[in-house]
Design a protein around this motif. Structure first.
Motif, mmCIF file in Angstrom:
data_model
loop_
_atom_site.group_PDB
_atom_site.id
_atom_site.type_symbol
_atom_site.label_atom_id
_atom_site.label_comp_id
_atom_site.label_asym_id
_atom_site.label_seq_id
_atom_site.Cartn_x
_atom_site.Cartn_y
_atom_site.Cartn_z
ATOM 1 N N GLY A 1 20.173 71.181 58.659
ATOM 2 C CA GLY A 1 19.530 70.652 59.873
ATOM 3 C C GLY A 1 20.041 69.288 60.291
ATOM 4 N N PHE B 1 22.832 75.074 62.957
ATOM 5 C CA PHE B 1 21.430 75.268 63.353
ATOM 6 C C PHE B 1 21.036 76.743 63.185
ATOM 7 N N SER C 1 23.638 69.321 61.577
ATOM 8 C CA SER C 1 23.629 70.079 62.833
ATOM 9 C C SER C 1 23.211 69.176 64.005
#
Lengths: 50, 233
Positions: B14, B206, B17
């Motif tokens: 995360g 993602f 990303s």
């Protein structure tokens, strides 16, 4: 206002809304399931103790 | 994978990303040049930087469904089925992003929201195939039968991906001609490619995060079913 600025704004807003909305939805579904799992494990532990 | 390891893995996907996406969008909006034929509608052309990578990610996700479905049919291991359903859901989300951004780009450029040309129609069909795949799973309560039928649909449904990819090469379409492997007149300014590549990498990470979370949900659901069974016994 430049031509298409509104469409540009809508496109990016909707995509981020979609992606983070889905991530949030996954988080909520996981939370609900983990609560169900915890309750069930407690029930099984009590049942084993009885 | 236990919960804390899974959280660390999600964080490892995360955070990079989001950082990559911030950098890539900054580059795409402020540094990359505008496509010459769209100078009059400058901001709307920048929709390209989310539209094309989202399409790539949806193709990639459906490819994962295809591989995982094959994996399930060969090995009958339930983990393959979990991978397939996770990738299908993520693929549908990214395909929705393509179908949202496409018309929003088309309206100021073509003057219409939608046309039934080969590229647009096959993309809509692709979306409906995988929505159908997810609906099929909802209607079959028995796990093995569900996984078996879903695998067959997951494999057959993938046939539409190369058709979508080839649609604007095989037929005359309102949709622009391909920018990748589309012949001598195709291609992009290299500076635009950097923007596309950056957003693609960020969105791919993602998508990996979303698939990981969806897979975890499926494994928790399976654990719950097992526990309910032992509670009944």
């Amino acid at each position: 206002m430049p031509i298409g600025l509104k469409h540009f704004f809508y496109a990016y807003s909707l995509v981020w809304f979609l992606l983070f909305g889905y991530l949030l939805n996954l988080g909520l579904r996981q939370k609900r399931l983990s609560e169900e799992l915890r309750a069930l494990r407690d029930r099984l532990t009590r049942k084993a103790a009885d | 994978m236990n919960n804390s390891a899974s959280d660390r893995f999600s964080l490892a996907l995360g955070v990079p990303s989001l950082l990559i996406l911030i950098g890539a969008f900054y580059y795409s909006f402020l540094v990359a040049p505008i496509e010459s034929s769209m100078a009059m509608v400058e901001p709307v052309q920048r929709i390209f930087y989310i539209h094309l990578p989202s399409a790539f990610i949806s193709f990639l996700s459906f490819f994962v469904v295809f591989i995982a479905s094959l994996g399930y049919l060969i090995t009958r291991r339930v983990a393959w089925d979990w991978v397939a359903v996770s990738a299908a859901e993520v693929g549908v989300v990214f395909c929705s992003a393509v179908l949202i951004t496409g018309p929003l780009w088309a309206k100021p450029v073509w003057g219409i929201w939608w046309t039934w040309d080969a590229r647009l129609t096959t993309t809509l069909i692709l979306f409906l195939i995988y929505v159908g795949y997810l609906m099929l799973r909802l209607y079959i309560p028995e796990a093995q039968r569900r996984a078996l039928l879903a695998s067959v649909v997951g494999i057959l449904g993938f046939v539409d991906v190369p058709i979508v990819y080839m649609a604007n090469r095989l037929w005359r379409t309102q949709h622009p001609q391909p920018v990748i492997a589309g012949g001598e007149e195709s291609g992009l300014d290299p500076r635009m490619w950097w923007g596309v590549l950056g957003v693609f990498v960020g969105l791919a990470l993602f998508a990996g995060l979303l698939m990981r979370q969806r897979y975890r949900l499926e494994s928790m659901r399976s654990e719950l079913i097992e526990l309910e069974r032992s509670a009944r016994d």
